[in-house]
Design a protein around this motif. Structure first.
Motif, short mmCIF file in Angstrom:
data_model
loop_
_atom_site.label_atom_id
_atom_site.label_comp_id
_atom_site.label_asym_id
_atom_site.label_seq_id
_atom_site.Cartn_x
_atom_site.Cartn_y
_atom_site.Cartn_z
N SER A 87 54.49 53.97 32.64
CA SER A 87 55.46 53.72 31.33
C SER A 87 55.04 54.57 30.43
O SER A 87 55.93 54.59 29.40
N GLY A 88 53.78 55.00 30.19
CA GLY A 88 53.48 55.71 29.08
C GLY A 88 54.13 57.31 29.05
O GLY A 88 54.84 57.84 29.64
N ASP A 89 53.58 57.90 28.13
CA ASP A 89 53.99 59.35 27.88
C ASP A 89 53.14 60.05 28.97
O ASP A 89 52.07 59.80 29.52
N GLY A 90 53.65 61.26 29.13
CA GLY A 90 53.14 62.06 30.07
C GLY A 90 53.52 62.10 31.44
O GLY A 90 54.34 61.02 31.88
N ARG A 91 53.00 62.85 32.28
CA ARG A 91 53.48 62.87 33.76
C ARG A 91 52.44 62.29 34.74
O ARG A 91 51.29 62.50 34.60
N THR A 92 52.99 61.13 35.56
CA THR A 92 52.04 60.49 36.36
C THR A 92 52.18 60.65 37.94
O THR A 92 53.39 60.96 38.28
N LEU A 93 51.17 60.61 38.50
CA LEU A 93 51.24 60.74 40.03
C LEU A 93 50.77 59.25 40.52
O LEU A 93 49.71 58.77 40.38
N MET A 94 51.69 58.87 41.20
CA MET A 94 51.55 57.39 41.72
C MET A 94 51.20 57.35 43.07
O MET A 94 52.00 58.03 44.20
#
Length: 580
Positions: free
Chosen positions: A449-456
């Motif tokens: 949910s935060g800023d930036g790009r995430t890998l899940m």
């Protein structure tokens, strides 16, 4: 800056560091990630590593957003540090963290690849010589003198390429001259043995004179036993005996012989005391002269010595990481802005794994072996057989992403790895209660949910809540991943219960193909893209039937076989050549 402002530095650690290094020295050691300095100051190695990881790479550590991601990171650096050529190089590997920019990652990767190429070009004898050089450097305590010696030996080993250019910057003649001075003079001006032959000789004579002084009565008896009859004869015999024992000239001894002694005992005692005092003065004068000469030689070569120390440590680090890459056949990834794609990826924590190809996001890979993964899907839902390697695939992808984030090569034939601000890796946890569900959601959703790009990379949500609600949660996570422009791989057995996935997502499957002759599950670990995998419980039940220990137990398993399809179970046992 206060030492206690650094993560992990409490009052006791602060006092210990300041006492050993001074405040400025301690700050410099922390800022330069100098594990060696902190350990020498009395901080345990593990604690020093944790402090320096946070001090030098807080943002990088924060990017590993879950405990499971940090565990993979720890295990990867443990593997890499095992290839360290020196203890200091291993320590420096242990404090590596994800780098903040693509440029920094590419720079480190280029250095490692150059070092690996140089290492590969060496024959076995040259490699053995280099490893021996660094072992000696380690044993010597990684001192300046040991570094200069190592630098000279490494120059002779013929290392070529950008990582080793620093070795050539130091003047070898200056280093050789400094080698004879380094390590021999302390800050207080004391000079170690071996620095100067004359000083060593004076010290030896002084030691002998002190021994004679402490045994003056033995000296008296020895001289008297030579049959002397007059004071002059006694004096001459004394001078001759002491000259023989100390390797001093008769004139040097006569110069300190007592002139007004009351008797023979007083003569021996006073003369030996004067001799010791005279030799102590000679030793002190010579030591001062030698210390000044040594300092001058070191000062003249100071810049070259500093270059050598830095170069040896950098070469040790580069070659250590090159050896890690060589040991595990790692390859350079293409560092991109988005996406994660691999061809022939291998899990470093498993012996002889089956390579797999997989991707989420855009890429231009063309896999030489195995299928080329689809392009463009931001999210995949991975389904398939029990014990089919789904979690292992998630772990493999996390290894690739984390290694690439640190500018290290990865275990794949080829790979494209984007810049992720957060890596969320969550293993299945076999606890079925509201507390585990809440803690899991709290650990994986905030990074998304935060800023930036995430890998899940999330494993089997259904293990922590009832299947129907787990499917709803998984749908929500997939949709949130797409909405947040993130990338993700979600493992589940609930494909049939999911709502229609968004266009940016796909379903893949891993398939079990039966049992081996040893009744082990035979699985094709390469996912089939766009296909729902099967859990194939008949294979598991077949193995239970085959391995049943008694008639009653087998009857129970056969009842399960009837429930899942007795014909399928019998075919599995037949294919595995099981004989009752």
């Amino acid at each position: 800056m206060r030492l206690e402002d650094y993560w992990g530095v409490g009052p006791k650690t602060s006092d210990r560091l300041e006492s050993a290094l001074g405040r400025e020295g301690a700050v410099a050691a922390i800022e330069s990630a100098d594990v060696r300095a902190l350990v020498d100051a009395g901080v345990t190695r593990g604690r020093a590593v944790r402090i320096l990881r946070r001090a030098d790479g807080q943002a990088g550590i924060d990017a590993l957003a879950t405990r499971d991601a940090r565990n993979v990171y720890d295990d990867l650096l443990s593997l890499a540090s095992d290839r360290g050529l020196t203890e200091h190089a291993a320590d420096r590997i242990r404090v590596l963290t994800p780098l903040p920019t693509v440029e920094a990652r590419r720079d480190r990767l280029d250095r490692i690849l150059a070092a690996r190429e140089a290492w590969a070009d060496l024959d076995d004898d040259a490699r053995d010589a280099i490893e021996a050089t660094f072992r000696e450097y380690d044993v010597a305590g990684e001192t300046e003198r040991a570094a200069v010696r190592a630098a000279l030996e490494l120059r002779e080993a013929g290392l070529r390429g950008e990582p080793f250019d620093a070795l050539a910057e130091a003047d070898p003649d200056a280093l050789r001259d400094a080698l004879g001075a380094l390590g021999y003079v302390d800050n207080d001006g004391s000079v170690a043995a071996g620095a100067d032959d004359r000083l060593d000789s004076l010290r030896s004579r002084l030691d002998t004179a002190k021994e004679l002084q402490s045994g003056s009565f033995d000296v008296l008896e020895t001289v008297q036993s030579r049959g002397v009859r007059s004071l002059d004869d006694f004096r001459a015999a004394f001078v001759q005996y002491v000259a023989q024992e100390t390797d001093l000239s008769r004139g040097e001894i006569e110069a300190v012989a007592a002139e007004d002694a009351r008797d023979a005992t007083d003569f021996v005692s006073a003369s030996l005391r004067a001799l010791v005092e005279d030799l102590e003065a000679d030793v002190a004068a010579r030591e001062e002269t030698v210390a000044e000469e040594l300092r001058d030689r070191i000062w003249a070569a100071r810049d070259d010595v500093d270059l050598a120390v830095e170069a040896v440590d950098e070469v040790a680090l580069s070659l250590s990481l090159a050896r890690f890459a060589d040991e595990y056949d790692l390859t350079p990834p293409d560092i991109a802005e988005t996406g994660l794609a691999v061809c022939g990826a291998r899990n470093l924590f498993i012996d002889d794994p089956q390579p797999v190809s997989y991707a989420v996001g855009d890429h231009e890979l063309a896999c030489a072996s195995g299928p080329t993964p689809p392009v463009g899907d931001r999210v995949s839902v991975l389904t398939g057989a029990n014990s089919g390697g789904k979690t292992t695939l998630l772990e493999t992808l996390s290894q690739v992403a984390i290694l690439a984030s640190m500018g290290l090569p990865v275990p794949a034939e080829s790979a494209v790895v984007g810049r992720f601000d957060s890596v969320v890796f969550h293993r299945r946890h076999a606890s079925f209660n509201a507390g585990v569900l809440e803690s899991t959601i709290k650990s994986i959703v905030p990074p998304l949910s935060g800023d930036g790009r995430t890998l899940m990379l999330v494993d089997e949500f259904e293990a922590i809540t009832e299947p129907g609600r787990a499917a709803d949660l998984l749908n929500g996570l997939v949709n949130l991943t797409v909405e947040r422009d993130a990338f993700g791989v979600y493992v589940t057995h609930l494909a049939d219960e999911l709502s229609p996935l968004p266009p940016e997502a796909r379903i893949d499957g891993i398939f079990a193909e039966g049992l081996t002759d040893e009744l082990e599950l035979r699985v094709d670990y390469q996912p089939r893209f766009g296909t729902v995998g099967k859990s194939t419980p008949e294979f598991i039940v077949s193995r239970l039937v085959a391995n049943a220990r008694d008639r009653a137990e087998r009857a129970g398993f056969e009842a399960l076989a009837a429930a899942v399809g007795e014909e399928a179970v019998q075919k599995t046992l037949s294919d595995a050549e099981f004989v009752d």
